[in-house]
Enzyme design. Structure first.
Site, short mmCIF file in Angstrom:
data_model
loop_
_atom_site.label_atom_id
_atom_site.label_comp_id
_atom_site.label_asym_id
_atom_site.label_seq_id
_atom_site.Cartn_x
_atom_site.Cartn_y
_atom_site.Cartn_z
N ARG A 197 2.33 5.40 -5.58
CA ARG A 197 3.77 5.36 -5.42
C ARG A 197 4.12 3.99 -4.86
O ARG A 197 3.48 3.50 -3.93
CB ARG A 197 4.12 6.45 -4.40
CG ARG A 197 5.53 6.47 -3.92
CD ARG A 197 5.60 7.37 -2.70
NE ARG A 197 5.30 8.74 -3.07
CZ ARG A 197 6.06 9.80 -2.73
NH1 ARG A 197 7.13 9.64 -1.99
NH2 ARG A 197 5.72 11.01 -3.11
N ASP B 254 7.52 1.70 -3.38
CA ASP B 254 8.89 1.85 -2.89
C ASP B 254 9.89 1.08 -3.76
O ASP B 254 9.50 0.23 -4.56
CB ASP B 254 9.00 1.30 -1.46
CG ASP B 254 8.28 2.18 -0.45
OD1 ASP B 254 8.07 3.37 -0.75
OD2 ASP B 254 7.93 1.66 0.62
N TYR C 23 -3.22 -4.93 -3.32
CA TYR C 23 -1.83 -5.39 -3.27
C TYR C 23 -1.81 -6.87 -2.92
O TYR C 23 -2.72 -7.39 -2.27
CB TYR C 23 -1.05 -4.65 -2.18
CG TYR C 23 -0.61 -3.25 -2.54
CD1 TYR C 23 0.64 -3.02 -3.10
CD2 TYR C 23 -1.44 -2.16 -2.30
CE1 TYR C 23 1.06 -1.73 -3.42
CE2 TYR C 23 -1.03 -0.86 -2.62
CZ TYR C 23 0.22 -0.66 -3.18
OH TYR C 23 0.63 0.61 -3.49
N ARG D 195 3.54 -3.26 3.80
CA ARG D 195 4.72 -3.94 4.36
C ARG D 195 4.70 -3.92 5.89
O ARG D 195 5.11 -4.89 6.53
CB ARG D 195 6.00 -3.28 3.83
CG ARG D 195 6.22 -3.59 2.34
CD ARG D 195 7.32 -2.74 1.74
NE ARG D 195 8.56 -2.92 2.47
CZ ARG D 195 9.61 -2.10 2.36
NH1 ARG D 195 9.53 -1.04 1.57
NH2 ARG D 195 10.69 -2.33 3.04
#
Lengths: 258, 258
Positions: free
Chosen positions: B49, B51, B115, B197
């Site tokens: 998932r 954001d 990431y 994040r």
């Protein structure tokens, strides 16, 4: 006192660079921001005109300020650039502001301009409106052979938008080549309206085998826009460099051509 | 018959990857396109998932098709990929479709995810919503020393969005480093919600000298989200690679970790 400003813009949502009544342009947005920050009406003269959807990685404009105004306590160039960038939309970035001789002219003093036309054969979600997608199979060797025919001083009326009011359609092209099967580099002393997109669109005809290099030579010699191919779409086109015969306080390899 | 699809997306205008009632998501747009092209209802299970505003350069999903359907005359994968890409908006690109073993699961079979978080100190009109602009002066040496504390298997509850329903907040981080003062690379077997994040936002505190490397270690040991810094904005974040313990027919250096 005369100043130059160097800036970049993403042309996607602008009706071109040059102020006009029918849509928001880069010039208009910049003049509003400069006028606010300089606390006086600022008129910008851009180095050149780009069409709607065309981008600039390096563009210059000149403007004049009253001397006393430029000596305001907070008028250091770095501070001004930062305030301009906060005020301007994300699509425009001011890089520099610096004083130039009184007779320096952003458009008429420029001695060489370089454009790049960027293509991809793969759908790229991160370069929407920043690259032109083309089918695979373009013959880059043939396109580069045809591009060499462009070099030198020629009448490029075949690649000039019709009904354009220009004194001459002669330009001197100093570079014209495809690199890495992805980017077309073209440099000249001047460009006619729509010229790079018409050149690239016609080179695509060569790359697709629909036009020979001899056909391409005849397109140039026809001095007639209808002889050339369709204009390539605007989103792949970038103004990337402008050279002046005086020192420009920027990084980069802007060496003068002989 | 089970298939994997590999795809990329620009997350700017999506309410995240996962289908939800309050906005258009990547999953919903993909399922509509797949269902049209496959001529049957297709349900996708995404590998993970992301954001709202977060991007993916490499994402996978699995789906099941009735065997006879997949043998339709025009169901060759290349043709399907092309038709999907014409149907999908410019922000989503399908890269590949290929059959996998019946028990392959896009989410649960993945053994490593990577990431990248991309920053710039210069206003960039060509990467609006694709990079996070930060002030100059970040101490990348300090941020890299702090990043090393992340390596290995730890309880990362301090970097997990609160009120998230997860069985465990343990993850094994195999890479965590800033490269070229511009991109943070982080790889792990799994990530918690909002984790990258929150990690990047807390590393910024270290880079700004507001937190020592010891403070950073204590943030991890607190197992409490309120100990960490603010989440970094979504637009700099990209899912860039997912590894599976079986062969994935793509280019790239997706080597298995021991």
């Amino acid at each position: 006192m005369r100043y130059f400003t160097e800036f970049a813009y993403n042309g996607t949502n602008f009706h071109g660079s040059q102020r006009q009544p029918n849509g928001i342009t880069v010039q208009e947005v910049l003049e509003d921001a400069f006028s606010t920050v300089m606390r006086q009406q600022v008129a910008l003269t851009l180095a050149g005109r780009t069409d709607a959807g065309v981008h600039a990685e390096q563009m210059f404009a000149h403007f004049d300020l009253e001397e006393q105004e430029t000596r305001n306590k907070d008028n250091n160039p770095t501070g001004m650039v930062q305030r301009l960038n906060s005020l301007l939309p994300p699509a425009i970035a001011v890089r520099n502001i610096f004083p130039v001789p009184e007779d320096a002219h952003a458009r008429f003093s420029a001695i060489e301009r370089t454009y790049e036309y960027r293509i991809t054969t793969v759908k790229d979600p991160f370069r929407q409106n920043l690259v032109t997608q083309v089918a695979t199979g373009l013959d880059f060797d043939a396109m580069n052979k045809a591009a060499q025919v462009l070099l030198g001083k020629h009448d490029f009326a075949s690649f000039c938008k019709v009904h354009t009011d220009v004194k001459t359609t002669f330009c001197t092209i100093t570079r014209a080549e495809w690199k890495d099967n992805a980017v077309f580099h073209i440099s000249a002393d001047r460009f006619l309206r729509n010229m790079v997109r018409a050149v690239v669109g016609t080179l695509f005809e060569v790359g697709r085998g629909k036009m020979t290099i001899d056909d391409f030579r005849q397109v140039i010699e026809a001095h007639n826009r209808s002889a050339a191919g369709q204009s390539a779409p605007p989103q792949g086109l970038y103004l990337t460099r402008i050279c002046y015969p005086f020192e420009i306080p920027i990084t980069g390899d802007c060496t003068l051509q002989e």
